[in-house]
Motif scaffolding. Structure first.
Motif, PDB file in Angstrom:
ATOM      1  N   UNK A  93       0.828  -1.203   0.000  1.00 36.72           N
ATOM      2  CA  UNK A  93       0.000   0.000   0.000  1.00 36.72           C
ATOM      3  C   UNK A  93       0.864   1.255   0.000  1.00 36.72           C
ATOM      4  N   UNK A  94       1.947   1.243   0.755  1.00 35.56           N
ATOM      5  CA  UNK A  94       2.854   2.392   0.783  1.00 35.56           C
ATOM      6  C   UNK A  94       3.475   2.619  -0.595  1.00 35.56           C
ATOM      7  N   UNK A  95       3.882   1.557  -1.263  1.00 35.11           N
ATOM      8  CA  UNK A  95       4.445   1.685  -2.608  1.00 35.11           C
ATOM      9  C   UNK A  95       3.412   2.265  -3.571  1.00 35.11           C
ATOM     10  N   UNK A 142       1.433   6.792  -6.786  1.00 37.66           N
ATOM     11  CA  UNK A 142       0.305   7.662  -7.107  1.00 37.66           C
ATOM     12  C   UNK A 142       0.645   9.119  -6.840  1.00 37.66           C
ATOM     13  N   UNK A 143       1.256   9.393  -5.685  1.00 38.46           N
ATOM     14  CA  UNK A 143       1.600  10.773  -5.348  1.00 38.46           C
ATOM     15  C   UNK A 143       2.640  11.349  -6.294  1.00 38.46           C
ATOM     16  N   UNK A 144       3.583  10.507  -6.757  1.00 36.75           N
ATOM     17  CA  UNK A 144       4.578  10.981  -7.731  1.00 36.75           C
ATOM     18  C   UNK A 144       3.898  11.361  -9.046  1.00 36.75           C
ATOM     19  N   UNK A 164       1.884  15.773 -12.598  1.00 37.03           N
ATOM     20  CA  UNK A 164       0.763  16.462 -13.230  1.00 37.03           C
ATOM     21  C   UNK A 164       0.628  17.894 -12.765  1.00 37.03           C
ATOM     22  N   UNK A 165       0.826  18.125 -11.475  1.00 37.05           N
ATOM     23  CA  UNK A 165       0.729  19.485 -10.956  1.00 37.05           C
ATOM     24  C   UNK A 165       1.880  20.348 -11.457  1.00 37.05           C
ATOM     25  N   UNK A 196      10.879  13.799 -19.002  1.00 35.58           N
ATOM     26  CA  UNK A 196      11.052  12.864 -17.897  1.00 35.58           C
ATOM     27  C   UNK A 196      10.394  11.549 -18.286  1.00 35.58           C
ATOM     28  N   UNK A 197      11.114  10.685 -19.016  1.00 35.17           N
ATOM     29  CA  UNK A 197      10.489   9.440 -19.426  1.00 35.17           C
ATOM     30  C   UNK A 197      10.145   8.569 -18.226  1.00 35.17           C
ATOM     31  N   UNK A 198       9.115   7.817 -18.387  1.00 35.76           N
ATOM     32  CA  UNK A 198       8.684   6.907 -17.325  1.00 35.76           C
ATOM     33  C   UNK A 198       9.522   5.644 -17.354  1.00 35.76           C
TER      34      UNK A 198
END
Length: 140
Positions: free
Chosen positions: A52-54, A59-61, A66-67, A83-85
């Motif tokens: 869950x932490x991962x 998700x937050x990254x 996006x922001x 910034x390639x994934x």
């Protein structure tokens, strides 16, 4: 007489509900787990917490990227965010910029369509007024 019977039935139901509610404990003291079972459960819970932490960090990254793209687009920065994934694809910046351009284009097209509609409506109203005034060439 009926009211007394109804109260008796309701009272009986209320007391029986209280009597049976104590039998379903979440942490049953009579449940005897072996030390191996306790260790296994603890390991499973640790793994679930790590997973869950991962997920939350990933998700937050993505939200942060996006922001950042939103902030740059809002400021009008011309820099391309490169910034390639992990899978080799590009970041959402290009998609975001493309969608912003498409939105601006659609907004301009909509505004033009509204102006055309307003002009056509005004012409139609002038034709109706002229027709009612007797100019039958504009009654079509």
């Amino acid at each position: 007489m009926k009211a007394g019977r109804i109260l008796l039935v309701l009272g009986t139901l209320a007391l029986s509900a209280q009597a049976y509610s104590g039998t379903a404990w979440a942490d049953d003291p009579n449940d005897r787990m072996s030390p191996e079972d306790i260790a296994r459960d603890a390991a499973i819970i640790r793994k679930l917490n790590r997973d869950q932490l991962e997920y939350v960090r990933k998700r937050d990254a993505q939200y942060a990227a996006g922001w950042k793209a939103y902030d740059r687009a809002k400021r009008g920065d011309a820099e391309v965010y490169d910034d390639p994934r992990e899978d080799g694809s590009r970041s959402d910046e290009d998609d975001y910029q493309a969608s912003r351009r498409e939105y601006a284009h659609q907004s301009r097209a909509y505004a033009q369509a509204r102006q055309d509609y307003a002009a056509d409506l005004a012409q139609w109203r002038r034709d109706v007024a002229a027709c009612r005034a007797g100019d039958h060439s504009r009654c079509e």
